[in-house]
Write a protein that holds these residues in place. Sequence first.
Motif, mmCIF file in Angstrom:
data_model
loop_
_atom_site.group_PDB
_atom_site.id
_atom_site.type_symbol
_atom_site.label_atom_id
_atom_site.label_comp_id
_atom_site.label_asym_id
_atom_site.label_seq_id
_atom_site.Cartn_x
_atom_site.Cartn_y
_atom_site.Cartn_z
ATOM 1 N N LEU A 141 12.957 -14.108 -9.889
ATOM 2 C CA LEU A 141 12.484 -14.404 -8.538
ATOM 3 C C LEU A 141 12.016 -13.130 -7.834
ATOM 4 O O LEU A 141 10.983 -13.115 -7.149
ATOM 5 C CB LEU A 141 13.590 -15.081 -7.732
ATOM 6 C CG LEU A 141 13.249 -15.445 -6.275
ATOM 7 C CD1 LEU A 141 12.069 -16.409 -6.227
ATOM 8 C CD2 LEU A 141 14.457 -16.032 -5.569
ATOM 9 N N ALA A 142 12.781 -12.035 -8.005
ATOM 10 C CA ALA A 142 12.371 -10.764 -7.387
ATOM 11 C C ALA A 142 11.056 -10.268 -7.977
ATOM 12 O O ALA A 142 10.181 -9.762 -7.251
ATOM 13 C CB ALA A 142 13.471 -9.719 -7.582
ATOM 14 N N ALA A 143 10.875 -10.422 -9.323
ATOM 15 C CA ALA A 143 9.615 -10.007 -9.947
ATOM 16 C C ALA A 143 8.451 -10.841 -9.441
ATOM 17 O O ALA A 143 7.344 -10.322 -9.223
ATOM 18 C CB ALA A 143 9.733 -10.118 -11.463
ATOM 19 N N HIS A 144 8.712 -12.149 -9.228
ATOM 20 C CA HIS A 144 7.657 -13.010 -8.693
ATOM 21 C C HIS A 144 7.278 -12.601 -7.269
ATOM 22 O O HIS A 144 6.094 -12.586 -6.908
ATOM 23 C CB HIS A 144 8.119 -14.464 -8.720
ATOM 24 C CG HIS A 144 7.107 -15.421 -8.147
ATOM 25 N ND1 HIS A 144 5.931 -15.739 -8.793
ATOM 26 C CD2 HIS A 144 7.097 -16.112 -6.963
ATOM 27 C CE1 HIS A 144 5.241 -16.589 -8.053
ATOM 28 N NE2 HIS A 144 5.916 -16.825 -6.940
ATOM 29 N N GLN A 145 8.264 -12.239 -6.466
ATOM 30 C CA GLN A 145 7.978 -11.799 -5.099
ATOM 31 C C GLN A 145 7.214 -10.481 -5.083
ATOM 32 O O GLN A 145 6.298 -10.288 -4.267
ATOM 33 C CB GLN A 145 9.287 -11.676 -4.314
ATOM 34 C CG GLN A 145 9.984 -13.010 -4.070
ATOM 35 C CD GLN A 145 11.328 -12.836 -3.390
ATOM 36 O OE1 GLN A 145 11.808 -11.705 -3.217
ATOM 37 N NE2 GLN A 145 11.954 -13.949 -3.011
ATOM 38 N N LEU A 146 7.583 -9.567 -5.997
ATOM 39 C CA LEU A 146 6.843 -8.305 -6.075
ATOM 40 C C LEU A 146 5.412 -8.541 -6.538
ATOM 41 O O LEU A 146 4.468 -7.894 -6.056
ATOM 42 C CB LEU A 146 7.551 -7.340 -7.031
ATOM 43 C CG LEU A 146 8.870 -6.753 -6.556
ATOM 44 C CD1 LEU A 146 9.491 -5.893 -7.653
ATOM 45 C CD2 LEU A 146 8.667 -5.916 -5.305
ATOM 46 N N GLY A 147 5.241 -9.469 -7.500
ATOM 47 C CA GLY A 147 3.888 -9.759 -7.969
ATOM 48 C C GLY A 147 3.029 -10.433 -6.927
ATOM 49 O O GLY A 147 1.800 -10.344 -6.974
ATOM 50 N N LEU A 149 2.997 -9.614 -3.810
ATOM 51 C CA LEU A 149 2.563 -8.639 -2.816
ATOM 52 C C LEU A 149 1.131 -8.192 -3.107
ATOM 53 O O LEU A 149 0.708 -8.152 -4.260
ATOM 54 C CB LEU A 149 3.507 -7.427 -2.816
ATOM 55 C CG LEU A 149 4.955 -7.689 -2.389
ATOM 56 C CD1 LEU A 149 5.772 -6.411 -2.527
ATOM 57 C CD2 LEU A 149 5.009 -8.198 -0.954
ATOM 58 N N PRO A 150 0.373 -7.854 -2.091
ATOM 59 C CA PRO A 150 -1.010 -7.380 -2.324
ATOM 60 C C PRO A 150 -1.011 -6.097 -3.149
ATOM 61 O O PRO A 150 -0.220 -5.187 -2.910
ATOM 62 C CB PRO A 150 -1.547 -7.137 -0.907
ATOM 63 C CG PRO A 150 -0.654 -7.941 -0.009
ATOM 64 C CD PRO A 150 0.692 -7.966 -0.658
ATOM 65 N N GLN A 151 -1.887 -6.066 -4.117
ATOM 66 C CA GLN A 151 -2.002 -4.919 -5.000
ATOM 67 C C GLN A 151 -3.386 -4.315 -4.877
ATOM 68 O O GLN A 151 -4.384 -5.027 -4.748
ATOM 69 C CB GLN A 151 -1.746 -5.325 -6.456
ATOM 70 C CG GLN A 151 -0.330 -5.783 -6.739
ATOM 71 C CD GLN A 151 -0.094 -6.056 -8.202
ATOM 72 O OE1 GLN A 151 -0.912 -5.686 -9.039
ATOM 73 N NE2 GLN A 151 1.014 -6.703 -8.518
ATOM 74 N N TYR A 152 -3.388 -2.977 -4.934
ATOM 75 C CA TYR A 152 -4.651 -2.249 -4.861
ATOM 76 C C TYR A 152 -5.474 -2.514 -6.128
ATOM 77 O O TYR A 152 -4.987 -2.405 -7.232
ATOM 78 C CB TYR A 152 -4.384 -0.749 -4.729
ATOM 79 C CG TYR A 152 -5.623 0.118 -4.805
ATOM 80 C CD1 TYR A 152 -6.457 0.240 -3.717
ATOM 81 C CD2 TYR A 152 -5.943 0.804 -5.971
ATOM 82 C CE1 TYR A 152 -7.588 1.025 -3.768
ATOM 83 C CE2 TYR A 152 -7.081 1.592 -6.040
ATOM 84 C CZ TYR A 152 -7.892 1.698 -4.931
ATOM 85 O OH TYR A 152 -9.023 2.471 -5.000
ATOM 86 N N GLY A 153 -6.700 -2.872 -5.956
ATOM 87 C CA GLY A 153 -7.575 -3.161 -7.075
ATOM 88 C C GLY A 153 -7.585 -4.621 -7.482
ATOM 89 O O GLY A 153 -8.523 -5.062 -8.151
#
Length: 273
Positions: A141-147, A149-153
């Motif tokens: 769940l934490a990995a899904h929440q981090l993924g 998040l807006p990512q540069y590029g």
Amino acid sequence: MAEPTDSLMPGQVDAVALARLYGEPLFALPQDLYIPPDALQVFLEAFEGPLDLLLYLIRKQNFNILDIPMLDVTRQYLGYVDEIRSRNLELAAEYLLMAAMLIEIKSRMLLPARRQEGQEEAEDPRAELVRRLLEYEQIKLAAHQLGALPQYGRDFLPARVHIEQGSRTRFPDVSVQELQQALQAVLRRARLVQHHRITREELSVREYMSHVLKALQGRRFVLLEDLFEPARGATVLVVTFIALLELAKETLVEITQAEAFAPIYVRLAYTPV
């Protein structure tokens, strides 16, 4: 003229080819085409490991993770393992280890519970598996929440705005130290390309001997330093000194000194009448 073949009919030329075989277009599938069963596979779910598969089976059927029905979960899990064993034996090895653990837990649940000393109730054989599943679910769940998040590029790019420069030219400010450094750099480069010229200057020792004699005439003593002219250069000083030595050698002048480190005087040699 020969009649056109079927492959060159206008209706087939204008149609869109389904595929190409050895560079030739195919407008219809062959009637005797055989597609083996293993040629097409559709994977509806992709799992990252045994814990991911177990968690999927539990959440899909709304089982209570604290009270897992081991019979149903183990049966479904073994069915998936049998499916992947026929296609990827290396991938199935990791899942077989978890299958053995599920069978062991099920067999321990069938045996009478044993209480350990100091415990009121016997430990549930599923406790360790439940703990690992809960930890894995939290990390997933934490990995899904981090993924998410807006990512540069991927989700955004830096804004770039082209600003046209005005007609007024703005020169940078230059300090005194920068000017000094620039001058030193120029001087260093100038020394690298500096040329040296060696010229020959002909000086007559006899001529300077006569100059020394003229300077001594009518004077009793003359300091040695007064006979030289430093402004005319080192070569003239050397020639004058050699002329003075030649005069002393020919006993035309006398060089005297009262004591050590005292001034040196020069005078014309005494000639008796």
